[in-house]
Design an enzyme around this catalytic site. Structure first.
Site, short mmCIF file in Angstrom:
data_model
loop_
_atom_site.label_atom_id
_atom_site.label_comp_id
_atom_site.label_asym_id
_atom_site.label_seq_id
_atom_site.Cartn_x
_atom_site.Cartn_y
_atom_site.Cartn_z
N HIS A 96 37.62 43.13 34.60
CA HIS A 96 37.74 42.63 35.98
C HIS A 96 38.54 43.64 36.80
O HIS A 96 39.46 44.29 36.28
CB HIS A 96 38.43 41.26 35.99
CG HIS A 96 38.37 40.60 37.32
ND1 HIS A 96 39.25 40.93 38.34
CD2 HIS A 96 37.53 39.68 37.84
CE1 HIS A 96 38.94 40.22 39.42
NE2 HIS A 96 37.90 39.46 39.15
N GLU A 168 31.08 42.65 41.11
CA GLU A 168 32.14 42.05 41.91
C GLU A 168 32.74 43.13 42.80
O GLU A 168 33.66 43.86 42.36
CB GLU A 168 33.23 41.47 41.00
CG GLU A 168 32.71 40.39 40.07
CD GLU A 168 33.79 39.34 39.78
OE1 GLU A 168 33.41 38.19 39.57
OE2 GLU A 168 35.00 39.67 39.80
N GLY A 174 38.82 37.59 46.39
CA GLY A 174 40.12 37.02 46.71
C GLY A 174 40.31 36.66 48.18
O GLY A 174 39.40 36.78 48.99
N SER A 215 34.21 36.05 46.59
CA SER A 215 34.15 35.10 47.72
C SER A 215 32.85 34.30 47.77
O SER A 215 32.33 34.02 48.85
CB SER A 215 34.39 35.82 49.05
OG SER A 215 35.72 36.30 49.12
P1 13P Z 1 36.96 34.75 44.38
O1 13P Z 1 35.70 33.91 44.23
O2 13P Z 1 38.19 33.93 44.53
O3 13P Z 1 36.79 35.80 45.45
O4 13P Z 1 37.15 35.54 43.00
C1 13P Z 1 36.05 36.17 42.43
C2 13P Z 1 36.40 36.70 41.11
O5 13P Z 1 37.22 37.59 40.97
C3 13P Z 1 35.74 36.07 39.94
O6 13P Z 1 36.04 36.78 38.79
#
Ligand code: 13P
Length: 258
Positions: A96, A168, A174, A215
């Site tokens: 991640h 991602e 975030g 998001s």
């Molecule tokens: P958010 O959906 O809070 O942006 O986070 C995504 C994420 O990092 C999933 O691993």
């Protein structure tokens, strides 16, 4: 027919009580979930056993947010793939962007962890993403494809399709993230699939499961899932409340029913 994957990582959130409450609220929705949807949840390590026991017999996979690339030994503070399995985990998140940025995870360690997961029959969920700068420079696809190719280095060809890839974008994740548009997400997903096809052939590329994360919310999940090369969503904040996760499952269920 490929399943639609709907998963969440809790990151470093929740305690034993709120973990239990999330599970009890989600349970009835899992029982109604279509066979065409594959749910998964990735709690912090200390709650892995508890969550996997509570969800035993349910069609949801439970996993860990990281593993060590070694199975055992003098690796203080690490958690081995064997331990994850022992605690009921079947899936493991690897690379991640928060781990890459803050905990020294590199493409090399991501690859070692993918091989360790497969060696122990865990499903690796590899996260790849481009930075805001890479997006501005127009090298998002180059960056993401490079991360995917290195992650898959020396994975035996017959096991490639066991690896899940989550795109991602770092700029989308975030509280301060801006979700990728469906077109932006599809473009990168298509490029990942194309790169896999060039190296490993069409059948492998078609079967690879590619998830989008960053998001994802109740307003954009449906249109993201409509994209040809997006096989599921990997969600943070929206799914930390059981109602949000249940609603995402409903969105995916509706796609299966057509
Ligand atoms: P958010 O959906 O809070 O942006 O986070 C995504 C994420 O990092 C999933 O691993």
């Amino acid at each position: 027919m490929k399943k639609i994957w709907v998963g969440t990582s809790w990151k470093m959130n929740k305690d034993a009580q709120s973990a239990k409450e999330w599970v009890s609220s989600v349970l009835p929705h899992l029982q109604l979930c279509s066979d065409g949807v594959q749910p998964f949840v990735i709690p912090p390590f200390p709650y892995l056993s508890q969550v996997s026991q509570l969800l035993n017999q349910q069609p949801i996979k439970v996993g860990a947010q990281n593993i060590c690339w070694q199975d055992e030994g003098a690796y203080t503070g690490e958690v081995s793939p064997l331990m994850v399995k022992d605690c009921g985990g079947s899936i493991v998140e690897i690379g991640h962007s928060e781990r890459r940025a803050q905990f020294g995870e590199t493409d090399h360690t991501v690859n070692l962890k993918v091989l360790a997961a497969l060696r122990n029959d865990l499903t690796p969920l590899v996260c790849v993403g481009d930075s805001k700068e890479e997006k501005a420079w127009g090298v998002s696809i180059e960056s993401v494809v490079r991360q995917v190719i290195i992650a898959l280095y020396q994975v035996p060809s017959h096991r490639l399709t066991e690896v899940l890839i989550a795109y991602e974008p770092i700029w989308a994740i975030g509280e301060h993230g801006v979700p990728a548009t469906k077109e932006e997400a599809q473009q990168v997903h298509q490029a990942i699939r194309q790169a896999i096809q060039e190296r490993y052939g069409e059948a492998t590329a078609d079967q690879m499961v590619l998830l989008y994360g960053g998001s994802v919310n109740l307003s954009n999940a449906s249109s993201l899932l409509d994209q040809k090369d997006i096989d599921g969503v990997f969600v943070g904040r929206t799914a930390w409340q059981a109602e949000g996760y249940a609603e995402l499952l409903n969105i995916a269920n509706a796609k299966v029913k057509g």
